[in-house]
Design a protein around this motif. Structure first.
Motif, PDB file in Angstrom:
ATOM      1  N   HIS A  16      46.483  37.616  37.639  1.00 43.92           N
ATOM      2  CA  HIS A  16      45.638  38.729  38.066  1.00 43.92           C
ATOM      3  C   HIS A  16      46.473  39.988  38.267  1.00 43.92           C
ATOM      4  O   HIS A  16      46.172  41.053  37.748  1.00 43.92           O
ATOM      5  CB  HIS A  16      44.944  38.303  39.366  1.00 43.92           C
ATOM      6  N   GLY A  18      49.387  40.681  37.087  1.00 41.58           N
ATOM      7  CA  GLY A  18      49.963  41.153  35.835  1.00 41.58           C
ATOM      8  C   GLY A  18      48.972  41.964  35.033  1.00 41.58           C
ATOM      9  O   GLY A  18      49.292  43.017  34.491  1.00 41.58           O
ATOM     10  N   ILE A  19      47.736  41.481  35.000  1.00 39.42           N
ATOM     11  CA  ILE A  19      46.727  42.186  34.220  1.00 39.42           C
ATOM     12  C   ILE A  19      46.395  43.521  34.877  1.00 39.42           C
ATOM     13  O   ILE A  19      46.279  44.533  34.230  1.00 39.42           O
ATOM     14  CB  ILE A  19      45.458  41.312  34.098  1.00 39.42           C
ATOM     15  N   VAL A  20      46.293  43.498  36.180  1.00 34.59           N
ATOM     16  CA  VAL A  20      45.942  44.738  36.865  1.00 34.59           C
ATOM     17  C   VAL A  20      47.027  45.791  36.657  1.00 34.59           C
ATOM     18  O   VAL A  20      46.743  46.941  36.389  1.00 34.59           O
ATOM     19  CB  VAL A  20      45.728  44.470  38.371  1.00 34.59           C
ATOM     20  N   SER A  21      48.297  45.362  36.726  1.00 37.42           N
ATOM     21  CA  SER A  21      49.354  46.350  36.567  1.00 37.42           C
ATOM     22  C   SER A  21      49.334  46.928  35.158  1.00 37.42           C
ATOM     23  O   SER A  21      49.793  48.033  34.932  1.00 37.42           O
ATOM     24  CB  SER A  21      50.715  45.729  36.861  1.00 37.42           C
ATOM     25  N   ALA A  22      48.776  46.158  34.235  1.00 36.99           N
ATOM     26  CA  ALA A  22      48.714  46.653  32.867  1.00 36.99           C
ATOM     27  C   ALA A  22      47.780  47.842  32.739  1.00 36.99           C
ATOM     28  O   ALA A  22      47.790  48.545  31.751  1.00 36.99           O
ATOM     29  CB  ALA A  22      48.250  45.531  31.927  1.00 36.99           C
ATOM     30  N   GLN A  23      46.952  48.076  33.723  1.00 38.45           N
ATOM     31  CA  GLN A  23      46.069  49.227  33.668  1.00 38.45           C
ATOM     32  C   GLN A  23      46.843  50.530  33.717  1.00 38.45           C
ATOM     33  O   GLN A  23      46.357  51.546  33.288  1.00 38.45           O
ATOM     34  CB  GLN A  23      45.075  49.187  34.836  1.00 38.45           C
ATOM     35  N   GLY A  24      48.024  50.507  34.287  1.00 42.13           N
ATOM     36  CA  GLY A  24      48.814  51.726  34.334  1.00 42.13           C
ATOM     37  C   GLY A  24      48.272  52.738  35.320  1.00 42.13           C
ATOM     38  O   GLY A  24      48.654  53.890  35.337  1.00 42.13           O
ATOM     39  N   LEU A  57      43.849  54.130  40.364  1.00 39.93           N
ATOM     40  CA  LEU A  57      42.437  53.978  40.023  1.00 39.93           C
ATOM     41  C   LEU A  57      41.721  53.525  41.290  1.00 39.93           C
ATOM     42  O   LEU A  57      41.855  52.378  41.706  1.00 39.93           O
ATOM     43  CB  LEU A  57      42.278  52.942  38.909  1.00 39.93           C
ATOM     44  N   PRO A 103      41.472  56.493  35.648  1.00 43.49           N
ATOM     45  CA  PRO A 103      42.702  55.814  35.201  1.00 43.49           C
ATOM     46  C   PRO A 103      43.664  56.750  34.454  1.00 43.49           C
ATOM     47  O   PRO A 103      43.287  57.856  34.080  1.00 43.49           O
ATOM     48  CB  PRO A 103      42.180  54.753  34.226  1.00 43.49           C
ATOM     49  N   TYR A 104      44.861  56.245  34.254  1.00 48.54           N
ATOM     50  CA  TYR A 104      45.901  56.853  33.420  1.00 48.54           C
ATOM     51  C   TYR A 104      46.652  57.986  34.140  1.00 48.54           C
ATOM     52  O   TYR A 104      46.116  58.645  35.015  1.00 48.54           O
ATOM     53  CB  TYR A 104      45.335  57.345  32.069  1.00 48.54           C
ATOM     54  N   PRO A 105      47.896  58.171  33.716  1.00 48.09           N
ATOM     55  CA  PRO A 105      48.749  59.137  34.425  1.00 48.09           C
ATOM     56  C   PRO A 105      48.354  60.587  34.161  1.00 48.09           C
ATOM     57  O   PRO A 105      47.535  60.872  33.290  1.00 48.09           O
ATOM     58  CB  PRO A 105      50.140  58.847  33.861  1.00 48.09           C
TER      59      PRO A 105
ATOM     60  N   THR B  16      39.218  39.511  38.585  1.00 49.14           N
ATOM     61  CA  THR B  16      40.099  40.230  37.675  1.00 49.14           C
ATOM     62  C   THR B  16      39.289  41.001  36.645  1.00 49.14           C
ATOM     63  O   THR B  16      39.528  42.162  36.387  1.00 49.14           O
ATOM     64  CB  THR B  16      41.026  39.239  36.940  1.00 49.14           C
ATOM     65  N   ILE B  20      39.863  44.812  35.591  1.00 44.30           N
ATOM     66  CA  ILE B  20      40.568  45.236  34.385  1.00 44.30           C
ATOM     67  C   ILE B  20      39.661  45.997  33.439  1.00 44.30           C
ATOM     68  O   ILE B  20      40.099  46.838  32.709  1.00 44.30           O
ATOM     69  CB  ILE B  20      41.203  44.051  33.635  1.00 44.30           C
ATOM     70  N   ASN B  76      47.564  51.693  27.941  1.00 45.14           N
ATOM     71  CA  ASN B  76      48.202  50.804  28.913  1.00 45.14           C
ATOM     72  C   ASN B  76      48.954  49.687  28.214  1.00 45.14           C
ATOM     73  O   ASN B  76      50.066  49.343  28.588  1.00 45.14           O
ATOM     74  CB  ASN B  76      47.138  50.207  29.845  1.00 45.14           C
ATOM     75  N   GLN B  80      53.062  48.715  28.067  1.00 42.81           N
ATOM     76  CA  GLN B  80      53.578  47.396  28.452  1.00 42.81           C
ATOM     77  C   GLN B  80      54.330  46.738  27.295  1.00 42.81           C
ATOM     78  O   GLN B  80      54.790  45.603  27.431  1.00 42.81           O
ATOM     79  CB  GLN B  80      52.417  46.489  28.882  1.00 42.81           C
ATOM     80  N   GLY B 123      50.244  41.996  31.247  1.00 47.21           N
ATOM     81  CA  GLY B 123      51.529  42.279  31.870  1.00 47.21           C
ATOM     82  C   GLY B 123      52.534  42.776  30.846  1.00 47.21           C
ATOM     83  O   GLY B 123      52.229  42.914  29.664  1.00 47.21           O
TER      84      GLY B 123
END
Lengths: 272, 126
Positions: A16, A18-24, A57, A103-105, B16, B20, B76, B80, B123
């Motif tokens: 969970h 890992g996936i969330v951090s992938a949102q950036g 976000l 989202p996004y920087p 999740t 996501i 994103n 990664q 990730g």
């Protein structure tokens, strides 16, 4: 099996995370305490906000100020949200203040007379003049409104007026009217941390202004802004699959109903 | 006990999914309709706002059904370390996701797994 349970749940949580951090979008809370790294200074001595920042976000920006002080009209709009499609799903700009929590920087470029905000999300930009000028006059209301800035010590204060009612405040479906004005307070509290506050002032929908805030982290050094074209291959939109309701799903069946604000005390009466 | 484990894990996975899939999950997909698909990749679209992977899913009788599954945001994923080349045309992939509410062969992916069990698009790429 009993011994396995914690391990399985832990694995699920790791996945969970890992996936969330992938949102950036940095959903993990960033410490509000300065980390002690020196605040960069501009040639004019002001704190320099320049850099690429990794927004958070924030799904429900009003989570920390419940219950919201709704007016009857504001309460009606909040409870009616599941009859509407989120404007950003149709690629309408997020508007102010939601552009700061989408989202996004984003990148800040600070100059002596203006601060430029470049948002990856929907390629929004804002040029915030800090040279003392007032708001322009005679303009039609717009999604991002009219913004002017001023420095309060090391804090950049931005006032935004002339907004439409065609945007939402966040993914939770918190709403605003065309009476909305927004005050943002941006302060770099270390080399790596940007403190953000927004004050929502909307007398049509809320009995009094409310303020929320959090800290955003500096993006990793190798990040640059990338292309984000909302309509490039937006099959959710073009295939006609979108359905009404907030993006975070919390009101999909209409069962989450906002509560009326407590009645206001008559002027001059002592709070009990 | 195994049922309880499955429920606990499913709850986390569903939580999740709602996070996501910021852009569209709640508005398009049904969290109560999980689906697991295994098939050959026919196309990968690495474009904003979300990637789409197309695959041919073959049932026990050999009948092939085309599916399309939505993934995370390409910006994103790129940050990664993932790319369109992560999945090759013809490659077998198993997608664990949720079906679209409209009943078409459309899914939102929670996990993408290669035949060896390696998960991709989740990730940082190792």
């Amino acid at each position: 099996m009993r011994a396995l349970l914690p391990a399985i749940i832990a694995a699920a949580i790791v996945t969970h995370a890992g996936i969330v951090s992938a949102q950036g979008a940095g959903p993990a809370p960033v410490s509000a305490a300065p980390d002690g790294t020196p605040i960069p200074r501009a040639p004019d001595g002001k704190a320099d906000l320049s850099g690429i920042w990794n927004k958070r976000l924030v799904l429900n920006t009003a989570a920390s100020v419940q219950p919201l002080p709704f007016t009857p009209e504001g309460l009606k709009a909040f409870n009616d949200v599941w009859n509407h499609i989120d404007p950003t799903s149709r690629c309408v700009f997020p508007g102010v203040p939601r552009v700061n929590t989408s989202p996004y920087p984003f990148q800040i470029v600070q100059l002596s007379d203006k601060v430029v905000f470049l948002y990856e999300y929907m390629h929004n930009f804002r040029v915030i003049y800090t040279d003392g000028r007032g708001h322009p006059t005679g303009r039609e209301p717009s999604l991002l409104g009219d913004s002017v800035g001023r420095w309060d010590g090391d804090t950049l204060v931005i006032d935004t007026i002339n907004l439409t009612d065609r945007t939402w405040l966040d993914d939770h479906g918190n709403r605003h009217s065309d009476a909305l004005t927004v005050t943002e307070r941006w302060r770099r509290i270390s080399a790596n941390q940007l403190s953000y506050q927004e004050t929502v002032n909307d007398p049509k929908f809320y009995l009094k202004p409310w303020t929320v805030g959090w800290v955003m982290p500096l993006a990793p050094k190798d990040w640059v802004l990338m292309e984000y074209a909302c309509t490039d291959n937006n099959k959710d939109l073009t295939d006609g699959h979108l359905q009404p309701g907030p993006l975070d799903g919390s009101l999909r069946n209409g069962t989450a109903i906002g509560q009326p604000a407590p009645p206001r005390l008559p002027p001059g009466s002592a709070p009990r | 006990m195994p049922i309880r484990v499955a429920v606990a894990v499913a709850g986390l996975v569903l939580a999740t999914a709602s996070i996501i899939a910021h852009h569209s999950f709640a508005a398009e997909f049904d969290g109560n309709k999980p689906v697991v698909l295994t098939g050959a990749v026919t196309k990968v679209e690495w474009r904003n706002p979300h990637i789409w992977v197309y695959l041919d899913v073959k049932d026990a009788g050999g009948k092939v059904t085309p599916w399309q599954c939505e993934g995370s945001a390409p910006n994103n994923l790129t940050r990664q370390g993932w790319s369109r080349e992560t999945l090759k045309q013809g490659q077998e992939i198993t997608v664990e996701g949720w079906r679209a509410k409209d009943g078409t062969n459309t899914c939102n992916a929670g996990a993408w797994k290669l035949p060896g069990g390696q998960t991709v698009f989740a990730g940082p790429r190792q």
